[in-house]
Design a protein around this motif. Structure first.
Motif, mmCIF file in Angstrom:
data_model
loop_
_atom_site.group_PDB
_atom_site.id
_atom_site.type_symbol
_atom_site.label_atom_id
_atom_site.label_comp_id
_atom_site.label_asym_id
_atom_site.label_seq_id
_atom_site.Cartn_x
_atom_site.Cartn_y
_atom_site.Cartn_z
ATOM 1 N N ASP A 4 -37.921 24.129 -45.717
ATOM 2 C CA ASP A 4 -38.559 23.723 -46.759
ATOM 3 C C ASP A 4 -38.952 22.420 -47.094
ATOM 4 O O ASP A 4 -37.588 21.617 -46.562
ATOM 5 N N TYR A 5 -39.570 22.004 -46.947
ATOM 6 C CA TYR A 5 -39.820 20.237 -47.355
ATOM 7 C C TYR A 5 -40.442 20.440 -48.647
ATOM 8 O O TYR A 5 -41.885 20.346 -49.587
ATOM 9 N N LYS A 6 -39.683 19.558 -49.699
ATOM 10 C CA LYS A 6 -40.131 19.173 -51.001
ATOM 11 C C LYS A 6 -40.824 18.047 -50.820
ATOM 12 O O LYS A 6 -39.947 17.266 -50.723
ATOM 13 N N LEU A 7 -41.654 17.198 -51.404
ATOM 14 C CA LEU A 7 -42.778 16.557 -52.003
ATOM 15 C C LEU A 7 -42.546 15.859 -53.270
ATOM 16 O O LEU A 7 -42.491 16.873 -53.857
ATOM 17 N N SER A 8 -42.324 14.276 -53.695
ATOM 18 C CA SER A 8 -41.944 14.154 -54.741
ATOM 19 C C SER A 8 -44.081 14.053 -55.327
ATOM 20 O O SER A 8 -45.053 13.365 -54.972
ATOM 21 N N ILE A 9 -43.916 15.551 -56.508
ATOM 22 C CA ILE A 9 -45.142 15.701 -56.933
ATOM 23 C C ILE A 9 -45.519 14.200 -57.563
ATOM 24 O O ILE A 9 -46.569 13.612 -57.971
ATOM 25 N N ARG A 10 -44.839 13.543 -58.476
ATOM 26 C CA ARG A 10 -44.810 12.356 -59.445
ATOM 27 C C ARG A 10 -46.003 10.441 -58.529
ATOM 28 O O ARG A 10 -46.868 10.452 -58.869
ATOM 29 N N ASP A 11 -45.370 10.563 -57.483
ATOM 30 C CA ASP A 11 -45.098 9.200 -56.503
ATOM 31 C C ASP A 11 -46.784 9.625 -55.504
ATOM 32 O O ASP A 11 -48.051 8.840 -55.838
ATOM 33 N N GLN A 12 -47.203 10.795 -55.923
ATOM 34 C CA GLN A 12 -48.727 11.703 -55.567
ATOM 35 C C GLN A 12 -50.335 11.618 -56.551
ATOM 36 O O GLN A 12 -50.594 10.673 -56.542
ATOM 37 N N LEU A 13 -49.088 11.424 -57.565
ATOM 38 C CA LEU A 13 -49.939 11.344 -59.060
ATOM 39 C C LEU A 13 -50.532 10.528 -59.293
ATOM 40 O O LEU A 13 -51.442 9.475 -59.770
ATOM 41 N N ILE A 14 -48.652 8.669 -58.573
ATOM 42 C CA ILE A 14 -49.370 7.858 -59.268
ATOM 43 C C ILE A 14 -50.804 7.199 -58.387
ATOM 44 O O ILE A 14 -50.870 6.079 -58.724
ATOM 45 N N LYS A 15 -50.656 7.557 -57.052
ATOM 46 C CA LYS A 15 -51.491 7.037 -55.959
ATOM 47 C C LYS A 15 -53.194 8.059 -56.787
ATOM 48 O O LYS A 15 -53.628 7.030 -56.653
ATOM 49 N N ILE A 16 -52.992 8.704 -57.308
ATOM 50 C CA ILE A 16 -54.023 9.241 -57.549
ATOM 51 C C ILE A 16 -54.956 8.440 -58.912
ATOM 52 O O ILE A 16 -55.738 8.099 -58.671
ATOM 53 N N PHE A 17 -54.156 7.932 -59.825
ATOM 54 C CA PHE A 17 -54.097 7.576 -60.564
ATOM 55 C C PHE A 17 -54.546 5.760 -60.734
ATOM 56 O O PHE A 17 -55.163 5.398 -61.207
#
Length: 153
Positions: A4-17
């Protein structure tokens, strides 16, 4: 065997915003745009809830690598519902919350618990920007699963 690989949702949201700065102006200034909200309850909640927040939809579906192999990959993705429909599912705006690789049946309970914990943090509010001191809140409003994913909990 399963990995299993867990990626940071917050970091990806920062890029989207960062790519879509109009989202913050829209939410906090009351400016209306072409975002489509499904259902009266969701419209009322999004427009009347204080503090203002953004909503997410979660989806997962398994992909078998080939017919002769039991190896499969199951991405767990999130989309930001406030993005216009045409932009919502563009590759740059999709959040990959996790990925499960397995040789046989997938057990998603552990990975989903990790994702759930991060979503709880986002629900309490986070600061996504260094220069804008606005606390941004996120709520998961819907999840879409196929039957094998439901059975894997």
């Amino acid at each position: 065997m399963q990995i299993d690989y867990k990626l940071s949702i917050r970091d990806q949201l920062i890029k989207i915003f960062q790519k879509n700065p109009h989202l913050i102006r829209y939410k906090y200034s009351g400016i209306n745009d072409d975002t489509i909200y499904d259902g009266e309850i969701n419209q009322d909640t999004v427009q009347n809830e204080s503090p203002k927040f953004f909503t997410l939809t979660l989806n997962t579906d398994g992909v078998q690598l080939c017919n002769k192999s039991k190896m499969s990959i199951r991405p767990i993705i999130l989309v930001l519902n406030e993005l216009p429909i045409g932009e919502r599912f563009c590759f740059d705006n999709i959040i990959i919350a996790g990925l499960s690789e397995s040789n046989g049946k997938t057990a998603l309970g552990f990975l989903f618990n990790q994702i759930k914990n991060e979503l709880k943090t986002l629900e309490e509010g986070v600061y996504l920007f260094q220069d804008i001191y606005i606390k941004v809140y996120f709520n998961l409003t819907a999840s879409v699963f196929d039957k094998p994913a439901i059975c894997s909990f």
